[in-house]
Design a protein around this motif. Structure first.
Motif, mmCIF file in Angstrom:
data_model
loop_
_atom_site.group_PDB
_atom_site.id
_atom_site.type_symbol
_atom_site.label_atom_id
_atom_site.label_comp_id
_atom_site.label_asym_id
_atom_site.label_seq_id
_atom_site.Cartn_x
_atom_site.Cartn_y
_atom_site.Cartn_z
ATOM 1 N N VAL A 84 -2.672 29.016 13.167
ATOM 2 C CA VAL A 84 -1.121 28.299 13.559
ATOM 3 C C VAL A 84 -1.098 27.787 14.631
ATOM 4 O O VAL A 84 -1.738 28.118 15.713
ATOM 5 C CB VAL A 84 -0.210 29.777 13.694
ATOM 6 N N ASP A 85 -0.537 26.275 14.633
ATOM 7 C CA ASP A 85 -0.607 25.937 16.124
ATOM 8 C C ASP A 85 0.443 26.163 17.070
ATOM 9 O O ASP A 85 1.346 26.776 16.886
ATOM 10 C CB ASP A 85 -0.411 24.220 15.394
ATOM 11 N N ALA A 86 -0.063 26.108 18.284
ATOM 12 C CA ALA A 86 0.780 26.400 19.427
ATOM 13 C C ALA A 86 2.105 25.809 19.815
ATOM 14 O O ALA A 86 2.846 26.363 20.428
ATOM 15 C CB ALA A 86 -0.036 26.321 20.652
ATOM 16 N N ASP A 87 2.237 24.724 19.077
ATOM 17 C CA ASP A 87 3.451 23.999 19.239
ATOM 18 C C ASP A 87 4.980 24.229 18.719
ATOM 19 O O ASP A 87 5.819 23.913 18.793
ATOM 20 C CB ASP A 87 3.393 22.322 19.160
ATOM 21 N N PHE A 88 4.341 25.446 17.757
ATOM 22 C CA PHE A 88 5.655 26.088 17.104
ATOM 23 C C PHE A 88 6.497 25.193 16.255
ATOM 24 O O PHE A 88 7.718 25.262 16.096
ATOM 25 C CB PHE A 88 6.470 26.878 18.074
ATOM 26 N N GLN A 89 5.888 24.169 15.499
ATOM 27 C CA GLN A 89 6.551 23.164 14.584
ATOM 28 C C GLN A 89 6.751 23.573 13.095
ATOM 29 O O GLN A 89 7.588 23.211 12.468
ATOM 30 C CB GLN A 89 5.713 21.924 14.711
ATOM 31 N N HIS A 90 5.876 24.773 12.948
ATOM 32 C CA HIS A 90 5.693 25.220 11.510
ATOM 33 C C HIS A 90 6.752 26.392 11.547
ATOM 34 O O HIS A 90 7.054 27.151 12.622
ATOM 35 C CB HIS A 90 4.462 25.747 11.119
ATOM 36 N N ASP A 91 7.428 26.354 10.260
ATOM 37 C CA ASP A 91 8.301 27.288 10.029
ATOM 38 C C ASP A 91 7.552 28.753 9.706
ATOM 39 O O ASP A 91 7.032 29.022 8.378
ATOM 40 C CB ASP A 91 9.304 27.005 8.721
ATOM 41 N N ILE A 92 7.547 29.741 10.407
ATOM 42 C CA ILE A 92 6.608 30.882 10.169
ATOM 43 C C ILE A 92 7.368 31.990 9.253
ATOM 44 O O ILE A 92 6.752 33.006 8.840
ATOM 45 C CB ILE A 92 6.215 31.432 11.735
ATOM 46 N N SER A 93 8.388 31.513 8.888
ATOM 47 C CA SER A 93 8.975 32.545 7.960
ATOM 48 C C SER A 93 8.373 32.502 6.555
ATOM 49 O O SER A 93 8.467 33.336 5.785
ATOM 50 C CB SER A 93 10.400 32.152 7.714
ATOM 51 N N PHE A 94 7.348 31.526 6.363
ATOM 52 C CA PHE A 94 6.459 31.436 5.111
ATOM 53 C C PHE A 94 5.298 32.137 5.437
ATOM 54 O O PHE A 94 4.458 32.287 4.258
ATOM 55 C CB PHE A 94 6.205 29.947 4.914
ATOM 56 N N CYS A 95 5.031 32.761 6.624
ATOM 57 C CA CYS A 95 3.832 33.622 6.590
ATOM 58 C C CYS A 95 3.440 34.453 5.431
ATOM 59 O O CYS A 95 2.381 34.683 5.150
ATOM 60 C CB CYS A 95 3.797 34.336 8.070
ATOM 61 N N GLU A 96 4.448 35.276 5.486
ATOM 62 C CA GLU A 96 4.481 36.319 4.371
ATOM 63 C C GLU A 96 3.919 36.015 2.919
ATOM 64 O O GLU A 96 2.969 36.406 2.202
ATOM 65 C CB GLU A 96 5.704 37.293 4.235
ATOM 66 N N GLU A 97 4.513 34.951 2.483
ATOM 67 C CA GLU A 97 4.198 34.143 1.202
ATOM 68 C C GLU A 97 2.649 33.736 1.312
ATOM 69 O O GLU A 97 1.980 33.802 0.305
ATOM 70 C CB GLU A 97 5.023 32.917 1.070
ATOM 71 N N PHE A 98 2.104 33.085 2.622
ATOM 72 C CA PHE A 98 0.808 32.655 2.625
ATOM 73 C C PHE A 98 -0.025 33.866 2.589
ATOM 74 O O PHE A 98 -1.167 33.719 2.005
ATOM 75 C CB PHE A 98 0.751 31.891 3.786
ATOM 76 N N ILE A 99 0.309 35.049 3.452
ATOM 77 C CA ILE A 99 -0.510 36.008 3.535
ATOM 78 C C ILE A 99 -0.598 36.872 1.982
ATOM 79 O O ILE A 99 -1.816 36.967 1.551
ATOM 80 C CB ILE A 99 0.019 36.993 4.354
ATOM 81 N N SER A 100 0.374 36.680 1.258
ATOM 82 C CA SER A 100 0.316 37.233 -0.049
ATOM 83 C C SER A 100 -0.493 36.462 -1.167
ATOM 84 O O SER A 100 -1.333 37.072 -1.786
ATOM 85 C CB SER A 100 1.894 37.444 -0.791
ATOM 86 N N LYS A 101 -0.580 35.180 -1.036
ATOM 87 C CA LYS A 101 -1.439 34.184 -1.811
ATOM 88 C C LYS A 101 -2.782 34.469 -1.306
ATOM 89 O O LYS A 101 -3.810 34.535 -2.227
ATOM 90 C CB LYS A 101 -0.860 32.821 -1.577
ATOM 91 N N SER A 102 -2.985 34.808 -0.086
ATOM 92 C CA SER A 102 -4.391 34.903 0.429
ATOM 93 C C SER A 102 -4.933 36.049 -0.134
ATOM 94 O O SER A 102 -6.112 36.399 -0.570
ATOM 95 C CB SER A 102 -4.501 34.899 1.853
ATOM 96 N N MET A 103 -4.255 37.349 -0.185
ATOM 97 C CA MET A 103 -4.633 38.609 -0.590
ATOM 98 C C MET A 103 -4.952 38.434 -2.035
ATOM 99 O O MET A 103 -5.890 39.302 -2.537
ATOM 100 C CB MET A 103 -3.536 39.683 -0.424
ATOM 101 N N GLN A 104 -4.348 37.813 -2.601
ATOM 102 C CA GLN A 104 -4.454 37.685 -4.451
ATOM 103 C C GLN A 104 -5.532 36.822 -4.536
ATOM 104 O O GLN A 104 -6.409 36.877 -5.649
ATOM 105 C CB GLN A 104 -3.277 36.793 -4.847
#
Length: 237
Positions: A84-104
């Motif tokens: 995750v980049d330090a400038d906080f431009q990204h919508d981190i509310s998507f993190c759970e979706e990314f983590i779930s996809k990674s675990m799968q």
């Protein structure tokens, strides 16, 4: 066992780092910050944060920070890192979706396909289109949707095995690691992500220097394309 840590390359981004860390802490995962030779004020901004800090003696670039961060995460026993980049431009509310996809799909890279707001600089958008064109050439595919968005989950062991071949140490690292991962046969999954550009945002992208480094990186990969084509043809037999 699946064990993930957020990995933040950090260089003189003191204004939003506490807010970013607080937001990421809500996901109950470890956070690693690689301080790439930041100034005193930026180092002080890390004091008291609930994170592990890996400090580089002097600035080496985003790619150099990530390389050290991958190796550090492996030493600590993490199976995956979430860049995750330090400038906080990204919508981190998507993190759970990314983590779930990674675990799968634990052996795959889960990468962001950025959806930009209306404030995104046109020069950055055009630059991405050009580099994505070269991504297609250097992978013989259209499978890399975006090479520059720094919001991804990587499998640590797979990436650490590739790092010795990655020459990039600055902004071009994000592109090269995807191309080399693709050539190595690591599967990529893409999820849409909202990206916002704000007036007080701090970017360390240097238009002349970093575009030259990106061009040099693409040229180096282009000249290695024949061996990749040979590999693809052999695997098709």
């Amino acid at each position: 066992m699946y064990k993930l840590a957020f990995l933040i390359p950090y260089y003189n981004h003191p204004l939003k780092i506490a807010k970013l860390v607080k937001a990421l802490n809500s996901f109950n995962q470890e956070i690693i910050i690689v301080d790439d030779g930041s100034n005193k004020a930026s180092k002080q901004a890390l004091d008291g944060l609930k994170v592990k800090v890996l400090t580089r003696a002097k600035n080496g670039g985003k790619g150099a920070s990530l390389k050290d961060g991958f190796c550090f995460a492996k030493e600590l026993g993490f199976s995956h890192v979430f860049q995750v980049d330090a400038d906080f431009q990204h919508d981190i509310s998507f993190c759970e979706e990314f983590i779930s996809k990674s675990m799968q799909n634990p052996n795959a890279i889960i990468a962001a396909n950025p959806i930009y707001d209306e404030f995104a600089p046109k020069s950055r958008l055009y630059g991405r289109k050009i580099t994505n064109f070269w991504n297609a050439i250097n992978t013989l595919s259209l499978d890399i949707k975006d090479g520059m968005c720094g919001f991804r989950i990587y499998p640590v062991d797979e990436i650490c095995s590739i790092l010795p071949s990655v020459k990039s140490d600055r902004m071009e690292f994000d592109i090269e690691i995807l191309i080399r991962s693709y050539r190595r046969g690591i599967k990529l999954f893409w999820l849409d992500l909202k990206v916002a550009y704000e007036d007080d945002g701090v970017s360390h992208f240097r238009m002349l220097r970093d575009n030259l480094l990106i061009s040099k990186m693409h040229a180096r990969l282009f000249f290695s394309l024949p061996s990749y084509i040979f590999k693809v043809l052999n695997s098709a037999k």
